[in-house]
Motif scaffolding. Structure first.
Motif, PDB file in Angstrom:
ATOM      1  N   THR A 139       0.884  -1.169   0.000  1.00 57.85           N
ATOM      2  CA  THR A 139       0.000   0.000   0.000  1.00 57.85           C
ATOM      3  C   THR A 139       0.915   1.209   0.000  1.00 57.85           C
ATOM      4  OG1 THR A 139      -1.623  -1.242   1.280  1.00 57.85           O
ATOM      5  CG2 THR A 139      -1.928   1.153   1.136  1.00 57.85           C
ATOM      6  N   TRP A 140       0.806   1.992  -1.051  1.00 60.02           N
ATOM      7  CA  TRP A 140       1.725   3.107  -1.254  1.00 60.02           C
ATOM      8  C   TRP A 140       0.925   4.384  -1.470  1.00 60.02           C
ATOM      9  CZ3 TRP A 140       6.673   1.681  -4.311  1.00 60.02           C
ATOM     10  CH2 TRP A 140       7.699   2.576  -4.004  1.00 60.02           C
ATOM     11  N   HIS A 141       0.662   5.079  -0.364  1.00 61.98           N
ATOM     12  CA  HIS A 141      -0.051   6.352  -0.444  1.00 61.98           C
ATOM     13  C   HIS A 141       0.883   7.403  -1.036  1.00 61.98           C
ATOM     14  CE1 HIS A 141      -3.313   4.776   1.999  1.00 61.98           C
ATOM     15  NE2 HIS A 141      -2.416   4.325   2.858  1.00 61.98           N
ATOM     16  N   PRO A 142       0.379   8.262  -1.916  1.00 57.83           N
ATOM     17  CA  PRO A 142       1.239   9.302  -2.508  1.00 57.83           C
ATOM     18  C   PRO A 142       1.932  10.132  -1.427  1.00 57.83           C
ATOM     19  CG  PRO A 142      -0.883   9.232  -3.612  1.00 57.83           C
ATOM     20  CD  PRO A 142      -0.987   8.325  -2.420  1.00 57.83           C
ATOM     21  N   GLY A 143       3.233  10.292  -1.577  1.00 57.14           N
ATOM     22  CA  GLY A 143       4.014  11.095  -0.642  1.00 57.14           C
ATOM     23  C   GLY A 143       4.432  10.369   0.620  1.00 57.14           C
ATOM     24  N   SER A 144       4.095   9.094   0.739  1.00 56.66           N
ATOM     25  CA  SER A 144       4.455   8.321   1.930  1.00 56.66           C
ATOM     26  C   SER A 144       5.302   7.119   1.531  1.00 56.66           C
ATOM     27  CB  SER A 144       3.200   7.808   2.631  1.00 56.66           C
ATOM     28  OG  SER A 144       2.371   8.866   3.021  1.00 56.66           O
ATOM     29  N   PRO A 145       6.056   6.589   2.479  1.00 56.56           N
ATOM     30  CA  PRO A 145       6.801   5.360   2.163  1.00 56.56           C
ATOM     31  C   PRO A 145       5.819   4.189   2.026  1.00 56.56           C
ATOM     32  CG  PRO A 145       7.176   6.007   4.451  1.00 56.56           C
ATOM     33  CD  PRO A 145       6.356   7.086   3.816  1.00 56.56           C
ATOM     34  N   PRO A 146       6.186   3.165   1.280  1.00 54.42           N
ATOM     35  CA  PRO A 146       5.276   2.032   1.087  1.00 54.42           C
ATOM     36  C   PRO A 146       5.123   1.194   2.362  1.00 54.42           C
ATOM     37  CG  PRO A 146       7.397   1.560   0.114  1.00 54.42           C
ATOM     38  CD  PRO A 146       7.446   2.992   0.576  1.00 54.42           C
ATOM     39  N   VAL A 147       3.939   0.645   2.534  1.00 56.25           N
ATOM     40  CA  VAL A 147       3.692  -0.324   3.597  1.00 56.25           C
ATOM     41  C   VAL A 147       3.703  -1.688   2.914  1.00 56.25           C
ATOM     42  CG1 VAL A 147       2.052  -1.153   5.317  1.00 56.25           C
ATOM     43  CG2 VAL A 147       2.321   1.312   4.935  1.00 56.25           C
ATOM     44  N   ILE A 148       4.656  -2.525   3.284  1.00 57.50           N
ATOM     45  CA  ILE A 148       4.843  -3.816   2.622  1.00 57.50           C
ATOM     46  C   ILE A 148       4.432  -4.941   3.569  1.00 57.50           C
ATOM     47  CG2 ILE A 148       6.526  -5.382   1.576  1.00 57.50           C
ATOM     48  CD1 ILE A 148       8.139  -2.887   0.765  1.00 57.50           C
ATOM     49  N   GLU A 149       3.552  -5.817   3.069  1.00 61.24           N
ATOM     50  CA  GLU A 149       3.121  -6.987   3.823  1.00 61.24           C
ATOM     51  C   GLU A 149       3.475  -8.221   2.996  1.00 61.24           C
ATOM     52  OE1 GLU A 149      -0.908  -6.338   5.913  1.00 61.24           O
ATOM     53  OE2 GLU A 149      -0.925  -5.090   4.099  1.00 61.24           O
ATOM     54  N   HIS A 150       4.103  -9.186   3.649  1.00 63.96           N
ATOM     55  CA  HIS A 150       4.540 -10.396   2.958  1.00 63.96           C
ATOM     56  C   HIS A 150       3.749 -11.581   3.503  1.00 63.96           C
ATOM     57  CE1 HIS A 150       8.118 -13.316   2.075  1.00 63.96           C
ATOM     58  NE2 HIS A 150       7.094 -13.532   1.282  1.00 63.96           N
ATOM     59  N   PHE A 151       3.014 -12.249   2.620  1.00 65.60           N
ATOM     60  CA  PHE A 151       2.228 -13.419   2.992  1.00 65.60           C
ATOM     61  C   PHE A 151       2.933 -14.652   2.438  1.00 65.60           C
ATOM     62  CE2 PHE A 151      -0.602  -9.798   2.760  1.00 65.60           C
ATOM     63  CZ  PHE A 151      -1.280  -9.874   3.966  1.00 65.60           C
ATOM     64  N   LYS A 152       3.682 -15.334   3.315  1.00 62.13           N
ATOM     65  CA  LYS A 152       4.398 -16.541   2.902  1.00 62.13           C
ATOM     66  C   LYS A 152       3.409 -17.684   2.742  1.00 62.13           C
ATOM     67  CE  LYS A 152       8.830 -15.642   5.110  1.00 62.13           C
ATOM     68  NZ  LYS A 152       9.815 -16.172   6.060  1.00 62.13           N
ATOM     69  N   ASP A 153       3.669 -18.526   1.732  1.00 61.24           N
ATOM     70  CA  ASP A 153       2.831 -19.694   1.493  1.00 61.24           C
ATOM     71  C   ASP A 153       1.358 -19.285   1.453  1.00 61.24           C
ATOM     72  OD1 ASP A 153       2.566 -22.333   0.856  1.00 61.24           O
ATOM     73  OD2 ASP A 153       2.837 -23.088   2.892  1.00 61.24           O
ATOM     74  N   ALA A 154       1.073 -18.239   0.677  1.00 61.01           N
ATOM     75  CA  ALA A 154      -0.259 -17.632   0.636  1.00 61.01           C
ATOM     76  C   ALA A 154      -1.323 -18.563   0.077  1.00 61.01           C
ATOM     77  CB  ALA A 154      -0.214 -16.345  -0.188  1.00 61.01           C
ATOM     78  N   PHE A 155      -0.938 -19.447  -0.829  1.00 66.10           N
ATOM     79  CA  PHE A 155      -1.878 -20.417  -1.389  1.00 66.10           C
ATOM     80  C   PHE A 155      -1.100 -21.603  -1.921  1.00 66.10           C
ATOM     81  CE2 PHE A 155      -0.866 -17.511  -4.854  1.00 66.10           C
ATOM     82  CZ  PHE A 155      -0.643 -18.358  -5.928  1.00 66.10           C
TER      83      PHE A 155
END
Length: 134
Positions: free
Chosen positions: A108-124
């Motif tokens: 999730t990368w709001h304009p002007g902000s650093p990205p929020v990164i979420e990692h879902f291992k073994d998601a499916f």
């Protein structure tokens, strides 16, 4: 003309997200093997190696959660397409005997902000014909 520009900007934003995801995974100790791996079966955003496991990564980048969380966009059809593409990639490189898994990196990368990164291992798990087992 406006549609072309929107598509072009969307691809540019997606590429930016993929680069951020690759940097994030490298910091986590993954080795990036391929980016935007294309075949007749489709495209895989990132292919990485994590402690002997080949990881097929779908990256979803959004500016907000208005239309849902980015990871929710990886539906059953996308999972089947990724499974086929991953199997083709492994076959082409004679790596079918290696363990594999599917991860999602949601950004999730709001304009002007650093990205929020979420990692879902073994998601499916691999789905459809030619499914993969780890």
């Amino acid at each position: 003309m406006a549609v072309f520009r929107v598509g072009w900007l969307r691809r540019l934003f997606g590429d930016r997200g993929e680069r951020a995801a690759a940097r994030y995974l490298r910091r986590q100790g993954y080795r990036i093997l391929a980016r935007q791996a294309r075949s007749r079966s489709g495209e895989i955003d990132l292919i990485a190696l994590d402690q002997g496991t080949i990881v097929f990564v779908e990256v979803k980048t959004r500016t907000s959660h208005v239309k849902g969380h980015p990871a929710e966009a990886v539906d059953a059809a996308k999972q089947r397409q990724m499974t086929r593409a991953a199997l083709a990639w492994l076959k082409r490189r004679k790596l079918l005997n290696h363990r594999g898994r599917f991860d999602i990196v949601a950004i999730t990368w709001h304009p002007g902000s650093p990205p929020v990164i979420e990692h879902f291992k073994d998601a499916f798990q691999g789905t459809g014909q030619g499914q993969m087992y780890s």
